[in-house]
Design a protein around this motif. Structure first.
Motif, PDB file in Angstrom:
ATOM      1  N   TRP A 108       0.830  -1.189   0.000  1.00  0.00           N
ATOM      2  CA  TRP A 108       0.000   0.000   0.000  1.00  0.00           C
ATOM      3  C   TRP A 108       0.873   1.250   0.000  1.00  0.00           C
ATOM      4  CZ3 TRP A 108      -0.045   3.335   4.365  1.00  0.00           C
ATOM      5  CH2 TRP A 108       0.659   2.854   5.477  1.00  0.00           C
ATOM      6  N   SER A 127       0.889   5.610   1.235  1.00  0.00           N
ATOM      7  CA  SER A 127       0.247   6.594   2.106  1.00  0.00           C
ATOM      8  C   SER A 127      -0.684   7.527   1.342  1.00  0.00           C
ATOM      9  CB  SER A 127       1.314   7.414   2.839  1.00  0.00           C
ATOM     10  OG  SER A 127       2.152   8.081   1.897  1.00  0.00           O
ATOM     11  N   TRP A 128      -0.409   7.724   0.042  1.00  0.00           N
ATOM     12  CA  TRP A 128      -1.235   8.624  -0.763  1.00  0.00           C
ATOM     13  C   TRP A 128      -2.438   7.916  -1.391  1.00  0.00           C
ATOM     14  CZ3 TRP A 128      -1.132   6.059  -5.233  1.00  0.00           C
ATOM     15  CH2 TRP A 128       0.021   5.342  -5.567  1.00  0.00           C
ATOM     16  N   CYS A 129      -2.542   6.597  -1.159  1.00  0.00           N
ATOM     17  CA  CYS A 129      -3.618   5.800  -1.769  1.00  0.00           C
ATOM     18  C   CYS A 129      -4.809   5.738  -0.804  1.00  0.00           C
ATOM     19  CB  CYS A 129      -3.100   4.402  -2.095  1.00  0.00           C
ATOM     20  SG  CYS A 129      -4.373   3.254  -2.652  1.00  0.00           S
ATOM     21  N   ARG A 130      -5.879   6.473  -1.122  1.00  0.00           N
ATOM     22  CA  ARG A 130      -7.037   6.530  -0.226  1.00  0.00           C
ATOM     23  C   ARG A 130      -7.651   5.147   0.020  1.00  0.00           C
ATOM     24  NH1 ARG A 130     -10.670   9.782   2.145  1.00  0.00           N
ATOM     25  NH2 ARG A 130     -12.857   9.150   2.165  1.00  0.00           N
ATOM     26  N   PRO A 131      -7.908   4.328  -1.022  1.00  0.00           N
ATOM     27  CA  PRO A 131      -8.469   2.990  -0.775  1.00  0.00           C
ATOM     28  C   PRO A 131      -7.551   2.142   0.106  1.00  0.00           C
ATOM     29  CG  PRO A 131      -8.730   3.583  -3.076  1.00  0.00           C
ATOM     30  CD  PRO A 131      -7.823   4.607  -2.475  1.00  0.00           C
ATOM     31  N   CYS A 132      -6.225   2.337  -0.072  1.00  0.00           N
ATOM     32  CA  CYS A 132      -5.273   1.588   0.756  1.00  0.00           C
ATOM     33  C   CYS A 132      -5.434   1.974   2.226  1.00  0.00           C
ATOM     34  CB  CYS A 132      -3.838   1.869   0.311  1.00  0.00           C
ATOM     35  SG  CYS A 132      -3.457   1.392  -1.383  1.00  0.00           S
ATOM     36  N   ARG A 133      -5.530   3.281   2.474  1.00  0.00           N
ATOM     37  CA  ARG A 133      -5.649   3.758   3.850  1.00  0.00           C
ATOM     38  C   ARG A 133      -6.974   3.312   4.469  1.00  0.00           C
ATOM     39  NH1 ARG A 133      -1.708   7.454   5.291  1.00  0.00           N
ATOM     40  NH2 ARG A 133      -2.476   6.888   7.363  1.00  0.00           N
ATOM     41  N   MET A 134      -8.005   3.223   3.642  1.00  0.00           N
ATOM     42  CA  MET A 134      -9.299   2.753   4.134  1.00  0.00           C
ATOM     43  C   MET A 134      -9.229   1.281   4.531  1.00  0.00           C
ATOM     44  SD  MET A 134     -11.801   4.637   1.358  1.00  0.00           S
ATOM     45  CE  MET A 134     -13.288   3.863   2.000  1.00  0.00           C
ATOM     46  N   ASN A 194      -6.468  -0.152   5.776  1.00  0.00           N
ATOM     47  CA  ASN A 194      -5.536  -0.320   6.899  1.00  0.00           C
ATOM     48  C   ASN A 194      -6.189  -0.835   8.176  1.00  0.00           C
ATOM     49  OD1 ASN A 194      -3.332   2.483   6.015  1.00  0.00           O
ATOM     50  ND2 ASN A 194      -3.330   0.348   5.353  1.00  0.00           N
TER      51      ASN A 194
END
Length: 309
Positions: free
Chosen positions: A281, A283-290, A292
């Protein structure tokens, strides 16, 4: 003759459109399965193609080229009274094309160093009949078997793709699954029936993407004759299997080393014996952060069961 895999990719996409033009030998009894069939390829120093094609202009050029490398001309001849003879030597049985230059037409053949004849009319080039080549007869059998199967699968696939929410019990999905199974059975039958034909390696390459279980592909590849494994299509089949196994379910993970958040190098091998979830993932990837929190929850739930992230 140099061949490129990129050229072959284009070739495999055209397989279903190649002509079904070989003459059937209805008066010849079928040979026993799984027995070596000697063809002219085993007894001839080179190939000899004699053609009697109506509609060809006098003194016009006819040539034989490698279908994977059209600039590679193996033989050429001038037309005399509608007839021509092409002679040369082929490194290994493969797909080649006879080019009728003035008419801008061509015939596709799967041949080795054999003696064969072509007969027909250049106006109806797909109806030109090839006789004398056991290898080309095997290729015609391949087309006769798989072209209808591929066509139907393509039709069903289009219907499935047009309905993203289709249920697995839907009649179209059931038909698609059944057709897929028919093709798998046809592949195994062809390999068994044509074990001693170089067309078997070609067939394995063309159909490889229809099977995601690499143990099945390896078993099919292992059934090829040793000489076919070392041939053009055999090498591609092996490469497809080797590349496809990388990251495949059930395969060994690729070893790598990556720094952790403190800059300390960490190897995947250091987690040997554990259940490991690798999450890629940014840090700038919104779906990735969602996602987490779900990864953290999974870690907390299974961390006491030899699991880590």
């Amino acid at each position: 003759m140099k061949r490129s895999i990129s050229c072959f990719i284009a070739l495999s996409m055209l397989v279903a459109s190649l002509p079904l033009s070989a003459q059937q030998k209805t008066n010849t009894p079928s040979k026993p399965k799984n027995t070596t069939v000697k063809s002219n390829a085993a007894t001839t120093a080179g190939f000899v193609i004699t053609g009697k094609i109506s509609g060809l202009k006098e003194k016009t050029l006819v040539s034989l080229t490698d279908i994977n490398n059209p600039t590679d001309t193996l033989a050429k001849a001038k037309v005399t009274a509608g007839a021509f003879t092409l002679k040369g030597k082929i490194a290994e049985p493969n797909l080649y094309q006879v080019n009728y230059h003035d008419a801008q037409k061509k015939s596709v053949l799967f041949i080795g160093n054999e003696q064969l004849s072509l007969k027909g009319d250049v106006v109806n080039v797909q109806e030109i009949k090839a006789t004398g080549s056991k290898i080309n007869d095997d290729f015609m059998d391949f087309q006769g078997t798989f072209n209808p199967l591929f066509k139907r699968l393509t039709e069903l696939n289009a219907k499935v793709a047009s309905n993203p929410s289709i249920d697995r019990n839907d009649s179209v999905m059931v038909a698609y699954t059944a057709q897929f199974t028919r093709i798998q059975s046809a592949i195994d039958k062809f390999l068994n029936d044509k074990k001693f034909s170089p067309v078997s390696a070609f067939m394995l390459v063309v159909t490889s993407e229809l099977e995601q279980d690499f143990s099945v592909l390896e078993k099919r590849y292992a059934s090829l004759e040793p000489s076919f494994k070392e041939g053009f299509y055999g090498k591609i089949a092996k490469q497809q299997i080797d590349e496809g196994k990388v990251g495949a379910i059930g395969s060994e993970a690729i070893a790598f080393t990556q720094n952790d958040t403190t800059g300390k190098p960490v190897t995947l091998a250091s987690f040997k014996g554990k259940y490991v979830l690798i999450d890629f993932w940014a840090s700038w990837c919104r779906p990735c952060r969602m996602e987490n929190p779900n990864v953290v929850n999974a870690f907390n739930k299974f961390k006491d069961k030899n699991f880590t992230v």
